[in-house]
Design an enzyme around this catalytic site. Structure first.
Site, PDB file in Angstrom:
ATOM      1  N   GLU A  21       0.840  -1.200   0.000  1.00  0.00           N
ATOM      2  CA  GLU A  21       0.000   0.000   0.000  1.00  0.00           C
ATOM      3  C   GLU A  21       0.875   1.251   0.000  1.00  0.00           C
ATOM      4  O   GLU A  21       1.890   1.307   0.688  1.00  0.00           O
ATOM      5  CB  GLU A  21      -0.868  -0.038   1.265  1.00  0.00           C
ATOM      6  CG  GLU A  21      -1.605   1.237   1.559  1.00  0.00           C
ATOM      7  CD  GLU A  21      -2.329   1.191   2.899  1.00  0.00           C
ATOM      8  OE1 GLU A  21      -3.225   0.362   3.073  1.00  0.00           O
ATOM      9  OE2 GLU A  21      -1.982   2.013   3.770  1.00  0.00           O
ATOM     10  N   THR A  52      -3.889   4.769  -0.939  1.00  0.00           N
ATOM     11  CA  THR A  52      -4.846   5.221   0.071  1.00  0.00           C
ATOM     12  C   THR A  52      -5.517   6.529  -0.345  1.00  0.00           C
ATOM     13  O   THR A  52      -5.059   7.216  -1.262  1.00  0.00           O
ATOM     14  CB  THR A  52      -4.149   5.433   1.430  1.00  0.00           C
ATOM     15  OG1 THR A  52      -3.104   6.384   1.263  1.00  0.00           O
ATOM     16  CG2 THR A  52      -3.576   4.138   1.966  1.00  0.00           C
ATOM     17  N   HIS A  97      -8.161   3.248  -2.863  1.00  0.00           N
ATOM     18  CA  HIS A  97      -9.086   3.209  -1.735  1.00  0.00           C
ATOM     19  C   HIS A  97     -10.165   4.257  -1.979  1.00  0.00           C
ATOM     20  O   HIS A  97      -9.892   5.319  -2.518  1.00  0.00           O
ATOM     21  CB  HIS A  97      -8.350   3.525  -0.433  1.00  0.00           C
ATOM     22  CG  HIS A  97      -7.373   2.452  -0.048  1.00  0.00           C
ATOM     23  ND1 HIS A  97      -6.828   2.357   1.203  1.00  0.00           N
ATOM     24  CD2 HIS A  97      -6.879   1.402  -0.761  1.00  0.00           C
ATOM     25  CE1 HIS A  97      -6.014   1.303   1.252  1.00  0.00           C
ATOM     26  NE2 HIS A  97      -6.028   0.710   0.064  1.00  0.00           N
ATOM     27  N   GLY A 128     -13.114   5.614   6.416  1.00  0.00           N
ATOM     28  CA  GLY A 128     -12.205   6.743   6.670  1.00  0.00           C
ATOM     29  C   GLY A 128     -12.251   7.092   8.142  1.00  0.00           C
ATOM     30  O   GLY A 128     -13.256   6.857   8.828  1.00  0.00           O
ATOM     31  N   ASP A 129     -11.134   7.622   8.627  1.00  0.00           N
ATOM     32  CA  ASP A 129     -11.062   8.058  10.018  1.00  0.00           C
ATOM     33  C   ASP A 129     -11.594   9.477  10.124  1.00  0.00           C
ATOM     34  O   ASP A 129     -11.641  10.195   9.136  1.00  0.00           O
ATOM     35  CB  ASP A 129      -9.601   8.006  10.491  1.00  0.00           C
ATOM     36  CG  ASP A 129      -9.224   6.595  10.891  1.00  0.00           C
ATOM     37  OD1 ASP A 129     -10.074   5.898  11.473  1.00  0.00           O
ATOM     38  OD2 ASP A 129      -8.077   6.192  10.620  1.00  0.00           O
ATOM     39  N   ALA A 147     -18.874   2.031   5.897  1.00  0.00           N
ATOM     40  CA  ALA A 147     -18.319   1.383   4.706  1.00  0.00           C
ATOM     41  C   ALA A 147     -19.389   0.543   4.001  1.00  0.00           C
ATOM     42  O   ALA A 147     -19.417   0.473   2.774  1.00  0.00           O
ATOM     43  CB  ALA A 147     -17.119   0.529   5.096  1.00  0.00           C
ATOM     44  N   HIS A 186     -12.192  -3.078  15.704  1.00  0.00           N
ATOM     45  CA  HIS A 186     -12.102  -1.649  15.399  1.00  0.00           C
ATOM     46  C   HIS A 186     -12.260  -0.855  16.688  1.00  0.00           C
ATOM     47  O   HIS A 186     -13.011  -1.250  17.580  1.00  0.00           O
ATOM     48  CB  HIS A 186     -13.196  -1.281  14.385  1.00  0.00           C
ATOM     49  CG  HIS A 186     -13.146   0.149  13.968  1.00  0.00           C
ATOM     50  ND1 HIS A 186     -14.015   1.097  14.451  1.00  0.00           N
ATOM     51  CD2 HIS A 186     -12.301   0.803  13.125  1.00  0.00           C
ATOM     52  CE1 HIS A 186     -13.729   2.267  13.903  1.00  0.00           C
ATOM     53  NE2 HIS A 186     -12.691   2.107  13.099  1.00  0.00           N
TER      54      HIS A 186
HETATM   55  C1  LIG Z   1      -6.860  -2.262   4.952  1.00  0.00           C
HETATM   56  C2  LIG Z   1      -7.230  -0.884   5.448  1.00  0.00           C
HETATM   57  C3  LIG Z   1      -7.130   0.209   4.567  1.00  0.00           C
HETATM   58  C4  LIG Z   1      -7.470   1.496   5.000  1.00  0.00           C
HETATM   59  N1  LIG Z   1      -7.342   2.559   4.127  1.00  0.00           N
HETATM   60  C5  LIG Z   1      -7.693   3.809   4.510  1.00  0.00           C
HETATM   61  C6  LIG Z   1      -7.623   4.931   3.615  1.00  0.00           C
HETATM   62  O1  LIG Z   1      -7.192   4.811   2.470  1.00  0.00           O
HETATM   63  N2  LIG Z   1      -8.021   6.138   4.065  1.00  0.00           N
HETATM   64  C7  LIG Z   1      -8.506   6.326   5.338  1.00  0.00           C
HETATM   65  O2  LIG Z   1      -8.873   7.454   5.687  1.00  0.00           O
HETATM   66  N3  LIG Z   1      -8.589   5.291   6.208  1.00  0.00           N
HETATM   67  C8  LIG Z   1      -8.190   4.050   5.826  1.00  0.00           C
HETATM   68  N4  LIG Z   1      -8.289   2.995   6.711  1.00  0.00           N
HETATM   69  C9  LIG Z   1      -8.732   3.255   8.070  1.00  0.00           C
HETATM   70  C10 LIG Z   1     -10.278   3.160   8.180  1.00  0.00           C
HETATM   71  O3  LIG Z   1     -10.872   4.166   7.412  1.00  0.00           O
HETATM   72  C11 LIG Z   1     -10.628   3.326   9.654  1.00  0.00           C
HETATM   73  O4  LIG Z   1     -10.210   2.217  10.400  1.00  0.00           O
HETATM   74  C12 LIG Z   1     -12.083   3.684   9.933  1.00  0.00           C
HETATM   75  O5  LIG Z   1     -12.168   4.162  11.272  1.00  0.00           O
HETATM   76  C13 LIG Z   1     -13.059   2.530   9.781  1.00  0.00           C
HETATM   77  O6  LIG Z   1     -13.207   2.157   8.488  1.00  0.00           O
HETATM   78  P1  LIG Z   1     -14.095   0.868   8.102  1.00  0.00           P
HETATM   79  O7  LIG Z   1     -14.189   0.830   6.638  1.00  0.00           O
HETATM   80  O8  LIG Z   1     -13.600  -0.318   8.806  1.00  0.00           O
HETATM   81  O9  LIG Z   1     -15.493   1.348   8.712  1.00  0.00           O
HETATM   82  P2  LIG Z   1     -16.877   0.604   8.982  1.00  0.00           P
HETATM   83  O10 LIG Z   1     -16.924  -0.726   8.366  1.00  0.00           O
HETATM   84  O11 LIG Z   1     -17.922   1.585   8.634  1.00  0.00           O
HETATM   85  O12 LIG Z   1     -16.818   0.396  10.561  1.00  0.00           O
HETATM   86  C14 LIG Z   1     -16.555   1.483  11.441  1.00  0.00           C
HETATM   87  C15 LIG Z   1     -17.117   1.158  12.821  1.00  0.00           C
HETATM   88  O13 LIG Z   1     -18.539   1.166  12.790  1.00  0.00           O
HETATM   89  C16 LIG Z   1     -19.077  -0.136  13.072  1.00  0.00           C
HETATM   90  N5  LIG Z   1     -20.109  -0.327  12.057  1.00  0.00           N
HETATM   91  C17 LIG Z   1     -19.953  -0.732  10.781  1.00  0.00           C
HETATM   92  N6  LIG Z   1     -21.134  -0.718  10.147  1.00  0.00           N
HETATM   93  C18 LIG Z   1     -22.050  -0.267  11.035  1.00  0.00           C
HETATM   94  C19 LIG Z   1     -23.444   0.006  10.951  1.00  0.00           C
HETATM   95  N7  LIG Z   1     -24.131  -0.203   9.827  1.00  0.00           N
HETATM   96  N8  LIG Z   1     -24.073   0.483  12.060  1.00  0.00           N
HETATM   97  C20 LIG Z   1     -23.374   0.702  13.213  1.00  0.00           C
HETATM   98  N9  LIG Z   1     -22.046   0.464  13.335  1.00  0.00           N
HETATM   99  C21 LIG Z   1     -21.402  -0.001  12.261  1.00  0.00           C
HETATM  100  C22 LIG Z   1     -17.914  -1.102  12.963  1.00  0.00           C
HETATM  101  O14 LIG Z   1     -18.045  -2.219  13.830  1.00  0.00           O
HETATM  102  C23 LIG Z   1     -16.734  -0.227  13.348  1.00  0.00           C
HETATM  103  O15 LIG Z   1     -16.602  -0.124  14.733  1.00  0.00           O
HETATM  104  C24 LIG Z   1      -7.926   1.698   6.325  1.00  0.00           C
HETATM  105  C25 LIG Z   1      -8.018   0.605   7.198  1.00  0.00           C
HETATM  106  C26 LIG Z   1      -7.670  -0.677   6.774  1.00  0.00           C
HETATM  107  C27 LIG Z   1      -7.758  -1.834   7.741  1.00  0.00           C
END
Ligand SMILES: Cc1cc2nc3c(=O)[nH]c(=O)nc-3n(C[C@H](O)[C@H](O)[C@H](O)COP(=O)(O)OP(=O)(O)OC[C@H]3O[C@@H](n4cnc5c(N)ncnc54)[C@H](O)[C@@H]3O)c2cc1C
Length: 320
Positions: A21, A52, A97, A128-129, A147, A186
């Site tokens: 990455e 990313t 991403h 995203g964070d 997501a 997470h």
């Molecule tokens: C491989 C990888 C690549 C990454 N690349 C990037 C990047 O390019 N840019 C960036 O900014 N960040 C990136 N991140 C970080 C990521 O954006 C953060 O970890 C973010 O906080 C969570 O993203 P997620 O897609 O897992 O979120 P989600 O899947 O939305 O989950 C976030 C939280 O909400 C909970 N959740 C999920 N769905 C629901 C729902 N429907 N209702 C209630 N709660 C829910 C989950 O349990 C989790 O606690 C990456 C992380 C990884 C592991």
């Protein structure tokens, strides 16, 4: 010829895939910054390269009258452009991403249309964070909140359903969708079970594979895979590894990524006198992790470079 989807590549390969990455460089840099990271790794035949995406940050400028003016800035733009440049210069599949943060659903659709025109087949879809300085994630009005919502939007586009309902003679996209998984859960999740529940929803919505957050104890990955399979999550789960490079990371990685460092690794780090020695410990630990993961039969190993690849090169030399 169409580029391979990540899942097709996994299915057609008799060995684990090597991938890594990249972060888009800070504004003001050019493609040479990216080449410095990619070139040392080309001989290891990367199966795909991820790029990313970073949410805009809020900055405050001080005006002449002493008041502060709020402005948003994207410090690392370029994910779509970099993806296209890598794909066509190196003939290696790219995985841009796509994030929820900072985008309306329409802006997301427009980016997906661009990626589709470019012949890009693979995406990694994350929420995203929260931007720097903010504690909670706030979606854009009319943006995606989780997501899973973004996966749903892409899955719709894969079925030819655009946001505008009356598009004539439309063509469906054919994106292969990766999502994030967290062997140590997470940070916002109340427990592992709840996190797996939502991971399963991402797969049900159309995710084709999972890439994990970094981890330093392989047992966490093995347990995660077992728990996913028990829950019926049956897509490939690619482990993500980050070799440690600095003493500061002993505190910053657990804080930023909510991961544990095993005691034996911490002890080795504490013996080091400088970051050169730490870097060597990081390389040896990642080689140890990689060898064990390969023996387990992982579909691939994905390395987080954070823009530097000399250490990944050392690891690749020892495991590939
Ligand atoms: C491989 C990888 C690549 C990454 N690349 C990037 C990047 O390019 N840019 C960036 O900014 N960040 C990136 N991140 C970080 C990521 O954006 C953060 O970890 C973010 O906080 C969570 O993203 P997620 O897609 O897992 O979120 P989600 O899947 O939305 O989950 C976030 C939280 O909400 C909970 N959740 C999920 N769905 C629901 C729902 N429907 N209702 C209630 N709660 C829910 C989950 O349990 C989790 O606690 C990456 C992380 C990884 C592991």
């Amino acid at each position: 010829m169409d580029e391979l989807k990540v899942t097709e590549h996994i299915a057609s390969s008799d060995k684990a895939l090597f991938s890594f990455e990249l972060l888009p460089p800070l504004k003001g840099q050019d493609f040479s910054a990216i080449q410095k990271t990619i070139d040392p790794l080309i001989e290891f035949d990367p199966a795909f390269i991820n790029i990313t995406y970073h949410q805009q940050e809020v900055v405050y400028d001080t005006l002449d009258n002493g008041l502060m003016k709020k402005r948003t800035v994207r410090k690392r733009p370029g994910t779509v452009g970099i993806s296209a440049a890598i794909k066509y210069r190196y003939s290696i599949p790219v995985v841009p991403h796509i994030i929820c943060g900072g985008f309306t659903r329409e802006e997301t659709e427009n980016a997906l249309i661009d990626l589709n025109f470019l012949g890009i087949k693979n995406l990694l879809v994350v929420r995203g964070d929260p931007p720097m300085g903010m504690k909670t994630f706030v979606p854009e009005p009319d943006g995606n909140t989780h997501a899973v919502d973004l996966v749903n939007q892409i899955a719709q586009l894969n079925q030819g359903r655009y946001l505008e309902k009356d598009i004539k003679n439309y063509r469906s996209t054919d994106f292969c969708i990766g999502v994030a998984g967290y062997p140590e859960k997470h940070s916002e999740s109340p427990n592992l079970e709840s996190d797996l529940h939502f991971l399963k929803k991402k797969v049900a919505a159309g995710a084709d594979y999972i890439v994990t957050q970094m981890f330093f104890n392989n047992q966490k990955y093995f347990d995660f895979v077992k728990n996913c399979r028990a829950k019926g999550i049956d897509v490939p789960i690619i482990p993500g590894l980050k070799p440690i490079t600095t003493q500061n990371q002993m505190a910053s990685l657990p804080q930023a990524f909510h991961v544990d460092l095993p005691e034996v690794l911490v002890k080795e780090m504490l013996k080091c006198n400088n970051n050169n020695e730490i870097r060597q410990v990081g390389i040896e630990w990642a080689i140890f992790q990689s060898k064990e993961l390969l023996k387990f039969g992982v579909p691939g190993i994905h390395f987080y470079t954070m823009g530097k690849s000399d250490n990944i090169r050392e690891i690749a030399k020892n495991i590939l």
